[in-house]
Every structure is written in C-alpha cells, then in structure tokens.
Motif scaffolding. Structure first.
Motif, PDB file in Angstrom:
ATOM      1  N   MET A   1       0.862  -1.029  -0.141  1.00 57.48           N
ATOM      2  CA  MET A   1       0.120  -0.031  -0.237  1.00 57.48           C
ATOM      3  C   MET A   1       0.718   1.136  -0.134  1.00 57.48           C
ATOM      4  SD  MET A   1      -2.690  -1.493  -0.214  1.00 57.48           S
ATOM      5  CE  MET A   1      -3.799   0.088  -0.083  1.00 57.48           C
ATOM      6  N   LEU A   2       0.166   2.499  -0.161  1.00 54.97           N
ATOM      7  CA  LEU A   2       0.980   3.599  -0.265  1.00 54.97           C
ATOM      8  C   LEU A   2       1.614   4.155   1.088  1.00 54.97           C
ATOM      9  CD1 LEU A   2       1.487   6.022  -2.224  1.00 54.97           C
ATOM     10  CD2 LEU A   2      -0.555   7.115  -1.372  1.00 54.97           C
ATOM     11  N   ARG A   3       3.039   4.306   0.899  1.00 52.66           N
ATOM     12  CA  ARG A   3       3.639   4.695   2.078  1.00 52.66           C
ATOM     13  C   ARG A   3       3.472   6.421   2.200  1.00 52.66           C
ATOM     14  NH1 ARG A   3       8.466   2.677   1.254  1.00 52.66           N
ATOM     15  NH2 ARG A   3       9.317   4.787   0.661  1.00 52.66           N
ATOM     16  N   ALA A   4       3.667   7.110   3.169  1.00 53.93           N
ATOM     17  CA  ALA A   4       3.517   8.565   3.006  1.00 53.93           C
ATOM     18  C   ALA A   4       4.571   9.065   2.149  1.00 53.93           C
ATOM     19  CB  ALA A   4       3.917   9.167   4.627  1.00 53.93           C
ATOM     20  N   THR A   5       4.150   9.706   1.110  1.00 57.56           N
ATOM     21  CA  THR A   5       5.008  10.154   0.023  1.00 57.56           C
ATOM     22  C   THR A   5       4.729  11.715  -0.112  1.00 57.56           C
ATOM     23  OG1 THR A   5       2.835  10.145  -1.639  1.00 57.56           O
ATOM     24  CG2 THR A   5       4.205   8.149  -1.656  1.00 57.56           C
ATOM     25  N   PRO A   6       5.880  12.368  -0.815  1.00 58.81           N
ATOM     26  CA  PRO A   6       5.855  13.669  -0.959  1.00 58.81           C
ATOM     27  C   PRO A   6       4.696  14.070  -1.484  1.00 58.81           C
ATOM     28  CG  PRO A   6       7.792  12.685  -1.945  1.00 58.81           C
ATOM     29  CD  PRO A   6       7.040  11.441  -1.486  1.00 58.81           C
ATOM     30  N   GLN A 141      -4.338   6.009  -1.394  1.00 63.21           N
ATOM     31  CA  GLN A 141      -4.535   7.244  -0.855  1.00 63.21           C
ATOM     32  C   GLN A 141      -5.288   7.182   0.471  1.00 63.21           C
ATOM     33  OE1 GLN A 141      -7.640  10.266  -1.824  1.00 63.21           O
ATOM     34  NE2 GLN A 141      -5.745  11.225  -2.655  1.00 63.21           N
ATOM     35  N   LEU A 142      -6.155   6.318   0.632  1.00 57.06           N
ATOM     36  CA  LEU A 142      -7.211   6.155   2.005  1.00 57.06           C
ATOM     37  C   LEU A 142      -6.284   5.350   2.897  1.00 57.06           C
ATOM     38  CD1 LEU A 142     -10.517   4.955   0.315  1.00 57.06           C
ATOM     39  CD2 LEU A 142     -10.129   6.864   1.679  1.00 57.06           C
ATOM     40  N   ALA A 143      -5.750   4.182   2.326  1.00 58.82           N
ATOM     41  CA  ALA A 143      -4.753   3.525   3.554  1.00 58.82           C
ATOM     42  C   ALA A 143      -3.656   4.299   4.164  1.00 58.82           C
ATOM     43  CB  ALA A 143      -4.168   2.235   2.751  1.00 58.82           C
ATOM     44  N   SER A 144      -3.006   5.220   3.437  1.00 54.72           N
ATOM     45  CA  SER A 144      -2.026   6.211   3.876  1.00 54.72           C
ATOM     46  C   SER A 144      -2.642   7.166   4.736  1.00 54.72           C
ATOM     47  CB  SER A 144      -1.456   6.813   2.812  1.00 54.72           C
ATOM     48  OG  SER A 144      -0.358   7.772   3.076  1.00 54.72           O
ATOM     49  N   ARG A 145      -3.715   7.566   4.513  1.00 55.55           N
ATOM     50  CA  ARG A 145      -4.333   8.723   5.464  1.00 55.55           C
ATOM     51  C   ARG A 145      -5.052   7.899   6.626  1.00 55.55           C
ATOM     52  NH1 ARG A 145      -8.580  10.887   2.474  1.00 55.55           N
ATOM     53  NH2 ARG A 145      -7.256  12.007   1.319  1.00 55.55           N
ATOM     54  N   TRP A 146      -5.416   6.633   6.544  1.00 54.98           N
ATOM     55  CA  TRP A 146      -5.612   5.930   7.585  1.00 54.98           C
ATOM     56  C   TRP A 146      -4.893   6.161   8.733  1.00 54.98           C
ATOM     57  CZ3 TRP A 146      -9.432   3.673  10.516  1.00 54.98           C
ATOM     58  CH2 TRP A 146      -8.917   2.850  11.686  1.00 54.98           C
ATOM     59  N   LEU A 169     -14.071   9.741   4.599  1.00 55.60           N
ATOM     60  CA  LEU A 169     -15.500   9.332   4.316  1.00 55.60           C
ATOM     61  C   LEU A 169     -15.931   9.585   3.202  1.00 55.60           C
ATOM     62  CD1 LEU A 169     -16.884   9.972   8.050  1.00 55.60           C
ATOM     63  CD2 LEU A 169     -16.391   7.684   7.078  1.00 55.60           C
ATOM     64  N   ALA A 170     -15.672  10.754   2.524  1.00 56.81           N
ATOM     65  CA  ALA A 170     -16.440  11.100   1.417  1.00 56.81           C
ATOM     66  C   ALA A 170     -15.727  10.140   0.095  1.00 56.81           C
ATOM     67  CB  ALA A 170     -15.950  12.694   1.003  1.00 56.81           C
ATOM     68  N   THR A 171     -14.336   9.890   0.271  1.00 61.33           N
ATOM     69  CA  THR A 171     -14.129   9.126  -0.952  1.00 61.33           C
ATOM     70  C   THR A 171     -14.593   7.547  -0.743  1.00 61.33           C
ATOM     71  OG1 THR A 171     -11.933  10.038  -0.840  1.00 61.33           O
ATOM     72  CG2 THR A 171     -11.921   8.093  -1.691  1.00 61.33           C
ATOM     73  N   ILE A 172     -14.723   7.030   0.524  1.00 59.49           N
ATOM     74  CA  ILE A 172     -15.664   5.786   0.678  1.00 59.49           C
ATOM     75  C   ILE A 172     -17.092   5.896   0.236  1.00 59.49           C
ATOM     76  CG2 ILE A 172     -16.370   4.182   2.531  1.00 59.49           C
ATOM     77  CD1 ILE A 172     -13.544   5.017   4.030  1.00 59.49           C
ATOM     78  N   ASN A 192     -13.306  -3.663   3.355  1.00 57.32           N
ATOM     79  CA  ASN A 192     -11.898  -3.810   2.883  1.00 57.32           C
ATOM     80  C   ASN A 192     -11.657  -2.137   2.229  1.00 57.32           C
ATOM     81  OD1 ASN A 192     -11.636  -6.434   3.537  1.00 57.32           O
ATOM     82  ND2 ASN A 192     -12.326  -6.847   1.381  1.00 57.32           N
ATOM     83  N   ILE A 193     -12.441  -1.615   2.181  1.00 59.13           N
ATOM     84  CA  ILE A 193     -12.062  -0.183   1.410  1.00 59.13           C
ATOM     85  C   ILE A 193     -11.420   0.911   2.560  1.00 59.13           C
ATOM     86  CG2 ILE A 193     -13.198   1.783   0.337  1.00 59.13           C
ATOM     87  CD1 ILE A 193     -15.336   0.142  -0.923  1.00 59.13           C
ATOM     88  N   GLY A 194     -10.267   1.365   2.144  1.00 67.88           N
ATOM     89  CA  GLY A 194      -9.760   2.272   2.952  1.00 67.88           C
ATOM     90  C   GLY A 194      -8.755   1.710   3.912  1.00 67.88           C
ATOM     91  N   LEU A 195      -8.532   0.467   3.934  1.00 65.59           N
ATOM     92  CA  LEU A 195      -7.837  -0.051   5.164  1.00 65.59           C
ATOM     93  C   LEU A 195      -6.267  -0.460   4.634  1.00 65.59           C
ATOM     94  CD1 LEU A 195     -10.162  -1.931   7.356  1.00 65.59           C
ATOM     95  CD2 LEU A 195      -9.317   0.449   7.562  1.00 65.59           C
ATOM     96  N   PRO A 196      -5.317  -0.354   5.573  1.00 67.33           N
ATOM     97  CA  PRO A 196      -3.968  -0.792   5.030  1.00 67.33           C
ATOM     98  C   PRO A 196      -3.870  -2.587   4.517  1.00 67.33           C
ATOM     99  CG  PRO A 196      -3.704   0.704   6.954  1.00 67.33           C
ATOM    100  CD  PRO A 196      -5.129   0.316   6.603  1.00 67.33           C
ATOM    101  N   GLY A 197      -3.450  -2.995   3.482  1.00 69.07           N
ATOM    102  CA  GLY A 197      -3.140  -4.246   3.171  1.00 69.07           C
ATOM    103  C   GLY A 197      -4.224  -4.771   2.285  1.00 69.07           C
TER     104      GLY A 197
END
Length: 1020
Positions: A1-6, A141-146, A169-172, A192-197
């Motif tokens: 999943m997405l790591r904290a990116t620039p 994006q959701l997983a990183s923000r979680w 919540l809006a994206t979900i 499963n939406i929005g969670l890491p892994g």
C-alpha cells in the motif's frame, strides 16, 4: 500500500469540471430554491436525497447511539428510543443542562470536510472519488491517510483527525455512487475499502470495454438502466465512470475513446454512458434509480469506518475527538520567568485545591494541559492529562527563573498551546510581561477562532503607568521590588510600563475575538483571582457582551426557560454592580458585599478587578423573564453575561460553489470576504420537543453595541441547512457578533450572542490541494496557497505571513502581493520538516493575509509527520474452541451462553488495541507492543455474532467475524473435517456406484443366450 509520499505539488491552470460522488449539498434561502435548481430546474425539493453531509451525519448518529448504549453515562442510564435525533440522544445521555454545541461544531467540521472533496482540485481528481477506474490509487490514498487519522487522534490533534476523517469518508461514500458495485449485485458494503493491506481483485483492465453509451434527452439528462455490459455484470468486474473534466497531478484525464468505457454522467458530462447514482433524478444521475441502495451502503460503510476509528483510539479519545464530553478542556499557559515566583506558587496552590473540587464534579474538564514558557521560549514540554493531580505534580517541578528583558514569548507559547488545545477549550494565559513576538499574533487569533477556543489573559504585572483597560486602580497597591527591574540596563518601572502599553492592547483584542476577558490583578491577589480555575467549567451561551464601558450602564437581558444557571463576569473596577430579577429582588455584586453570605448567588471570584458570580436558575423558575444589570465603572470595564443552557447558536459561513459539475456549499474557515457571495448558517441548538420555539430576528452587532445589519429570516423556525443571505457588501471593516432573538417553547423571550467575533476581510485564502499536508523527517515540502482579493471595486495590497505551531521556519514565495479587483494568485510555502521531528506527530500551519486597511484573512492546514519506513502487515486473528448455539437461537430460549477464543498475533511492532463489536468489557489488559494475546469472548445466543478488531502500533488493522446464528455453529476445524469427510464419502459412494454398475452389466451378460440366425432353405 501507499507509504507517506512527498506532497504532490501542482496547480491546475485550466478550468476543471470535477467528477464527484454524493454531493456536498445544502438548502439555500427558501425563496431562492435548492442549490440543485441551478442546473436541474425540475428537481423536486421534497425528494429524499442522500448527499455527503447527510450520509456522514447519519453514520455518526448510528455510531454515537451505539457508543451511548455501550458506555454507561456518569449519571443515570441511557434509554434509547427509536427515531431519536442526535441532539435528543445527546440530551438523554448527558442530561438537559449539557450544551451540545461543541459536539455539533465537531460534527459540522466533519461533514463539511467530507463535502470539501467536491470542490476545486480535489473535486477534479478521480483518486478522491474512485473515478476513472483509479481503484488502486484511491485505495492507496485512503490506506495512507488511515494511519495519519489514527496517529492524529492518538496525539490529541482532534481537529486534524476530524478533517482527514471527513476526506476519507467522502471517498469511501463515493465508491458506492461512482462505481458499479451496486449494479453487479452487491447489496452490502465492502469492509476492505480504505484499510492498509487491502487490495481490489476483479477490476476491469484498461483496454476492456464496460459500458455502452445512452442517448441524451433534450434537456441534457441521461437515464439508462442497462448500459453496463452484461459480461461485466456476469463476471462481477469493478469499473467506474470517466469524465472529460478530470485531472491527475495537473494532467487532464480524458475518457478513452473507442473502448466503451463508462462515463460519470450528468447534465454537464457529455462523454455518455454515465453510471453515477448521486441524486434520485436523471438530470444529475443516469443510474438515479439506484440512489437509495447506494446511499444505504455508503452509510453502512461510513458507520463501519467510524467504528474502526473508535476502536483504534479507544472510547475516551473517541469521545474527545467528537467533542462529546460536556465539559471543555482547561489549558494553562504559564510564564515561568524569574518575576513570576509569587504567581507560580499561587497557581500551584489553586491547582491543588481544584483536585478535590473537580473530583466531585459529574463531568470534570475533558482534559488538562499545562504549557510553561520562558525566555527564550519553552522551558518544559507540554503536560497533558485527564488527571489534575498529574498537572499539579508537573507544577511542583517548575521553577521561576530566567528572563532578563521585560517582554516574553507569550504568543509563541499560545500558538503551541492552541495547536494542542481541543475545540472549545478554556485557555488561561498567566503572565506579567508584554508581547515579545507580535509577529505571531495574527496566527494565534486565527487558531483560536478556528477552534472556537476562549482565551483569558490573566495579567499580573502592576499597570500603574498605563495598562490595557485605561485608568488603573492598582496605584493603591504597593509596587513590589521586582517592578524596579534591571536598573543597571536603564530599564526602570516607568520605562517598562511605557513599553507595555501598546503590546498589552493585543491581549485585549485576543480576548475580545475569542470570547474571553482580560483579567488584571496584582501579585498578592493572584491566588484569589485564579479561583476561576476551581469553578465548574462547561460551555456557556453568551446572552450579552459589552466591551470598553466607561459610563454607568443599564443592561436588560432575558432569561429563558432553558437557562439552568446564570453567570455574570465583570473585568475592571466598578464602584457598584447590582443585579435585579424580574420580581424586583436585588443582588449586590460589589466588593463590599464579599464578606457576607450570599444565598442568592454563588461567588466564583470577587476582587477589586474581577467579579464573577453564578445564579442557580433551577430553583428560581418564577424568576424567568427580563433581568437588569446596573454597573457604575471607575475604570474601563468589560462584561459578559452568559448561561448554562442547551440552547445556543452555532454560526457558520459558507460560499456557494456553482462552477463544479455538481454545485455545493463550501465552508468558509476564515473571515467572510468583502463582496464575496456568502451565506450564513445559524443553527439554534437545544431540543424543542413541543415545536413551539420561534426565532423573531437576527442581526449583526458591533462591539460598541450598535446594530449594524439586520438579517432576513426565511422562516421563524430555522432548521439545519437553512442559510441566510449574508450582506458582505454592506459591512464596513469592523468587528461584529451575531445576535439571535426569539421565543422559547414556554413563551419566554431568549437572546443569544455569538462568543466568537468576526470581521469582514478584503481577501480570501485557501489551500487548493486541501488542508492535509504530510511528509517524513528531513523532507522538503512545497505547499501551494491561493490568495484572492474579494473587493470587486478596487485593487488591494496584502502582506502575507506564515507560521508553524512548533516554530519550524517556513518561507513564502512572495510576502507581499498587489491584486486587482477579484484577482487571485497562487503562492508557495517552502518548509523542511526537521530531522529530529518524531514520526506520528502533528503540527499546524497558519497563513495570514493582511490588507493595507488592516483586515486579516487566514487559512489553517494540518501537518502530519510520517515515518520513513512503515510496517504494513496487519495483525493475524484465528479462532478456536467455539461452542454451539444450535437449537437456542429463538427469542424464547436464546439465553444460553456461547463462547469463542481468539488468538491475536503481531510480530512487529506489536499490538496496540483489541476491541469487539458488540463491545466486550472483559478483554485482557495488556501493554502496548505485546506480540500475542488470547481473547476469550462470551455472550448469550441472543447475540450470536461478534467481530473482533486488532490494531498494531503502526495503525494496521485486521478483523474477524464469527457468526453463530448458523444452525451448524461449527469451528473452522470442524468445518474442515466435515468438508474432508464429505468429499471422502462422495468418493466412496462413486466407487460403490461404479462397482454396482459393473456387477449388473456382468450379470446381464450371463443371462443372455446368443440366437443364431436361421439359414434359408432352397425351397424358401
């Protein structure tokens, strides 16, 4: 999943047409119609519509009701009734005296954050909406923000957590409106939406066709129920709609031509083949017939996500995150330089006294924060606790030392304190010095107003040579030896006082705009004055406020049926102060009455410079009506008349966003801009069971008490989502409050005045990429900000400044700009996250723009520091030893107990928290970081289902659901055994069948005799 990116740094130079899901909608003035009527004239306003704000609000209602059912209240029991509103549930849980205003403010910020994804660049980016088949990027994006949401909550930065939670919540929610999840037969939300892994599996490939186009009606609407290709439905492949107006990283994203991809659809999308379900009308949504189904799944998904957040941070933090606790936090910002020895000792004694007082309170302050500061700047880290004894212990460790010159870094300390302070906190700044860092003042004001925090400066330095309130009476108090400071440097008491005069006025301004009072006191009265800390704290509704009173004044104000306690606070010296009830009872509030008993009222503090008393109205119901306060000042006086009541006003400014594909109302987080199209939403809190409460008028009031502008009310019963046309073009550059008058359900007049003070600015500021900024230690960030001159008649010059709450240097691409009428400009902020910054911490970034006329606008962003490397493996959960409920599932005999044992493991970095739904209070207590945990769960067969959630220290989460309602009620091992046994039985049966068939065939051959064909004779 997405790591904290620039942070992606791009601004769209072209116009955009956002592609969004459920709309950030709101009802406008009743005589102007619904905002959707702008593009959809035939829209029926009576139609049930689910949009981002309503979906989020309903999900919060379900989660809060569940919280109230599972967490016993401090007093009584919670009796839930079907159909209860949020306010009704809040009153049932906390009691009729509790004000829901802080909670409703937090809820408003959450739902408005969810609606903000519909506007500007966020609205144009399909990754915020699961658009253009960007499933993987949206999920990353959701997983990183979680992780950032959880870490912000654990760090106590509730404002940041609320904002980021609204974005997610809006994206979900958009997943169910913007994709074909519903169309391919899914009638339940995806956990499963929005969670890491978590990843999406069966997604249409880029070159795979998914939809056929539908013809547009004459009005541009598009309604086609069967435009998704049948093979896509049969294979249950996920797809989502494209829009020609989408942008990703500044690059326009067109719908692929000739491939048969689905479109977003709607009146302004001409790409054809739309599938969105945003509204129950073909004008906006080609799949409008599925609007209700998509909305219900979006509500369920939002409820699930909110419960995950609750589990991740725990019930106590979750309550504070949503400002549920009815008592505000107390924040002490304490000057610890050498001249504050007497004050430090006095404050320590007062905090020791409040230990017992607050321990007896039903709802003591939600939190206590202590931030000592020195010169240069901070002397110790922030102490934060729910236990006042820990604050007392921290105070006893402080020593007054250092300093040197007269002024101190009080604004820098306040800036940091306001970053940590929850919304609606009561902040007390205690110092004897003027401001050494006035360049930080505007950012302090911005943060206090953004969080609705009340700041009370307590100034202990003698002000016999000027002061902030005019003629000071401290002349009769002896000047202590510290007032003749540093004579060898030429700094005498007189020279020191002259320096104070200008900077002390900033304390007065800060108190005014935040709803507080400036309190002056000599050092020998600090302990008496500080008793304001010992009193019970709760949100107060302002009934009346006056500043700068120098002449005798008579104030008449109504006390209505919902007022349970009345408070009178007068800062400054008065010769007399008398309060009179409607029946003619007089209350002498002056200092000379301090020595006698006062059965009529409770004295909080009475000194020559401060009067604060409270009148219990619960035993004086016959005294409801018009009260009178008479004061005769001997100095410049400020007074606030407030009440403990559930009825208050929550004013919020909005701007309409007409240019997006789906119009919406967007919250103005700073000052309203002059000549800017603006609406004012004034929510009147408090449950009106009888439905007889009415609002008769509303107006803007200057600090001098003059009515500036009367507001037009579309109805005498304003409800949520009723917006008033706000006349920014008629207001001069002066500060104002908002006043609402009306009649309560019992027939008594009421008056409410906003605690926050506003001022129309000639500029508007916003972060176009959203107010969420993140990076890792040592990373360079470039953050864009937009400044607009809102004056439609003339150009203007603005001076810009930027501050980080923790003092990290930030550079501006241009500190000064000149803009023409309605002109805007994009600027950049440049900063480097310090390498020593701890991961999973937060800060606040404040940008201000001050015109040459002196008005200031501001914008606040939330900075999250992420670790360079992040564990992304969630904990594992296995079950064993489940007992059966077979035969005990009917309501008549389901009292039988069942149980299951879970084994939870996380090898690195270890477990943080384990929770269950339904809530199970017998989970073993364990230390953070433990790698293995056995959890025994037991319940009656009336509750045969449980979901266990496991969180690790990296904010990864996993869950496992056990459903014992199946009559088999078998464990995983038992099921495996049955499956293997069944397969073996089938094989054995097949072998037996084959054997029998062969046997029968062989027996048939034995009984058949060959018949030889008879030969014909010659005669035949």
């Amino acid at each position: 999943m997405l790591r904290a990116t620039p942070l992606m740094l791009c601004i769209l130079s072209a116009a955009w047409e956002p592609t969004k899901g459920f709309l950030g909608r709101g009802t406008l003035l009743e005589d102007k119609g619904d905002i959707f009527n702008i593009y959809c004239k035939e829209f029926d306003r009576s139609t049930q519509v689910w949009h981002h704000r309503e979906i989020t609000r309903e999900a919060v209602r379900r989660v809060i009701v569940q919280y109230f059912k599972e967490v016993p209240p401090s007093v009584g029991v919670y009796n839930h009734r079907d159909g209860m509103t949020l306010e009704e549930a809040y009153r049932e849980y906390y009691g009729s005296k509790a004000s829901p205003q802080p909670f409703l403010h937090a809820l408003g910020r959450l739902v408005d954050a969810s609606a903000s994804t519909d506007s500007g660049i966020l609205g144009a980016d399909p990754r915020y909406h699961f658009g253009s088949e960007r499933f993987s990027e949206s999920q990353q994006q959701l997983a990183s923000r979680w992780r950032r949401i959880v870490q912000a909550g654990l760090a106590g930065d509730y404002s940041a957590a609320i904002y980021m939670l609204g974005l997610s919540l809006a994206t979900i929610q958009d997943f169910y409106s913007h994709t074909n999840w519903v169309e391919i037969g899914n009638n339940k939300f995806s956990p499963n939406i929005g969670l890491p892994g978590m990843e999406f599996g069966n997604v249409a490939t880029p070159g795979e066709g998914t939809c056929r186009d539908c013809p547009l009606d004459e009005d541009g609407s598009e309604s086609c129920k069967d435009n998704i290709l049948q093979e896509v439905i049969d294979q249950m492949k996920l797809t989502s709609g494209y829009s020609d107006g989408a942008f990703v990283n500044g690059v326009r994203l067109e719908k692929p031509r000739g491939l048969g991809k689905c479109s977003h659809g709607g009146s302004r999308d001409r790409s054809g083949g739309g599938i969105n379900k945003e509204l129950p009308t073909a004008c906006f949504s080609p799949h409008h017939h599925l609007h209700q189904e998509a909305a219900e799944e979006a509500i369920q998904a939002s409820e699930f996500y909110l419960n995950l957040v609750r589990g991740a941070v725990g019930d106590a933090l979750f309550s504070r995150l949503l400002s549920l606790h009815p008592s505000p936090a107390i924040v002490l910002v304490l000057d610890t330089t050498d001249s504050m020895k007497e004050e430090l000792s006095a404050i320590t004694r007062v905090v020791r006294n409040l230990l017992e007082r607050h321990s007896r309170a039903t709802y003591p302050p939600a939190e206590y924060l202590l931030l000592p500061f020195n010169d240069p700047y901070l002397s110790r880290p922030v102490t934060r606790s729910q236990r006042p004894d820990e604050i007392y212990e921290a105070l006893t460790q402080l020593r007054a030392t250092g300093g040197g010159d007269e002024a101190e870094y009080s604004m820098s300390a306040l800036r940091l304190a306001l970053h940590y302070a929850p919304s609606y906190s009561h902040v007390f700044l205690i110092t004897d010095a003027s401001i050494k860092d006035p360049e930080v003042f505007d950012s302090v004001v911005a943060m206090a107003k953004d969080k609705r925090v009340q700041v009370t400066p307590v100034l202990t330095m003698p002000v016999s040579y000027g002061g902030i309130l005019g003629r000071s009476a401290l002349l009769k108090y002896r000047l202590s030896s510290r007032d003749e400071v540093y004579p060898e440097k030429g700094i005498t008491a007189e020279a020191r006082a002259k320096r104070q005069l200008s900077s002390f006025t900033k304390y007065q301004e800060l108190a005014q705009v935040s709803g507080g009072l400036v309190i002056e006191t000599p050092s020998d009265l600090v302990e008496e004055t500080s008793k304001i800390l010992e009193a019970e704290h709760y949100p107060m509704a302002v009934l009346w406020r006056e500043d700068g009173v120098t002449n005798p004044r008579i104030v008449k104000f109504p006390v209505d049926f919902l007022v349970s306690e009345l408070e009178i606070a007068i800062s400054g010296m008065v010769d007399s102060a008398t309060l009179r009830s409607p029946s003619g009872i007089r209350y002498d509030l002056s200092l000379r009455a301090q020595s006698s008993d006062h059965p009529e009222y409770t004295v909080v503090v009475i000194t020559p410079f401060l009067i604060q008393v409270r009148v219990n109205m619960t035993q004086r119901r016959s005294e409801l009506g018009e009260w009178t306060l008479r004061i005769d000042p001997s100095d410049v006086v400020s007074l606030v008349i407030s009440a403990r009541t559930s009825m208050d006003i929550v004013p919020v400014f909005y701007r309409p966003d007409y240019g997006s594909t789906q119009p919406s109302l967007q919250r103005i987080l700073g000052q309203p801009g002059k000549d800017m199209n603006t609406f004012l939403d004034v929510v009147v809190t408090g449950v009106d069971t009888a439905g007889l409460r009415s609002v008769t008028s509303a107006h803007l009031r200057s600090l001098e008490g003059q009515e500036l502008v009367k507001l037009d009310l579309p109805t005498t019963s304003p409800r949520r989502n009723t917006y008033l046309d706000f006349p920014t073009d008629k207001l001069r550059a002066e500060m104002f409050t908002i006043v609402v008058l009306g009649t309560d359900s019992a027939g008594y007049n009421f008056r409410r005045e906003s605690g926050t003070v506003w001022k129309v600015a000639e500029s508007f500021m916003e972060f176009p990429l959203g107010r969420e900024v993140w990076g890792y230690p040592g990373q360079n960030l470039t953050v864009p900000v937009i400044v607009q001159n809102t004056n439609r008649n003339s150009s203007n010059t603005f001076f810009l400044a930027v501050n980080d709450a923790k003092g990290t240097p930030i550079a501006l691409s241009q500190p000064r700009v000149t803009l023409g009428r309605n002109e805007s400009i994009r600027l950049n902020l440049y900063m480097t996250i310090p390498r020593e910054s701890l991961p999973s911490t937060t800060s606040s970034i404040v940008v201000t723009a001050t015109s040459i006329k002196g008005d200031t606008s501001y914008a606040v962003a939330h900075l999250s520091v992420s670790p360079v490397y992040q564990d992304q493996v969630p904990p594992t959960i296995t079950e064993s030893g489940r007992s059966s409920c077979a035969g005990y599932l009917s309501p008549q005999d389901c009292n039988r107990q069942w149980s299951v044992t879970f084994r939870v493991e996380d090898s690195y970095p270890g477990l943080l928290r384990v929770t269950t739904i339904p809530d199970y209070r017998s989970i073993p207590i364990f230390s953070s970081g433990v790698q293995t945990l056995e959890v025994y769960y037991s319940a009656s067969c009336c509750q045969p289902k449980v979901t266990i959630y496991a969180y690790d220290l990296a904010s990864n989460v996993n869950s496992l659901t056990v459903d014992n309602s199946d009559s088999a009620n078998l464990t995983a091992g038992a099921v495996s055994g049955i499956v293997i046994g069944s397969i073996a039985a089938i094989i054995l049966l097949l072998v037996l069948v084959v054997f029998i068939v062969k046997r029968l065939r062989s027996r048939k051959k034995e009984y058949v005799t060959p018949i030889k064909r008879r030969q014909r004779s010659s005669s035949e």
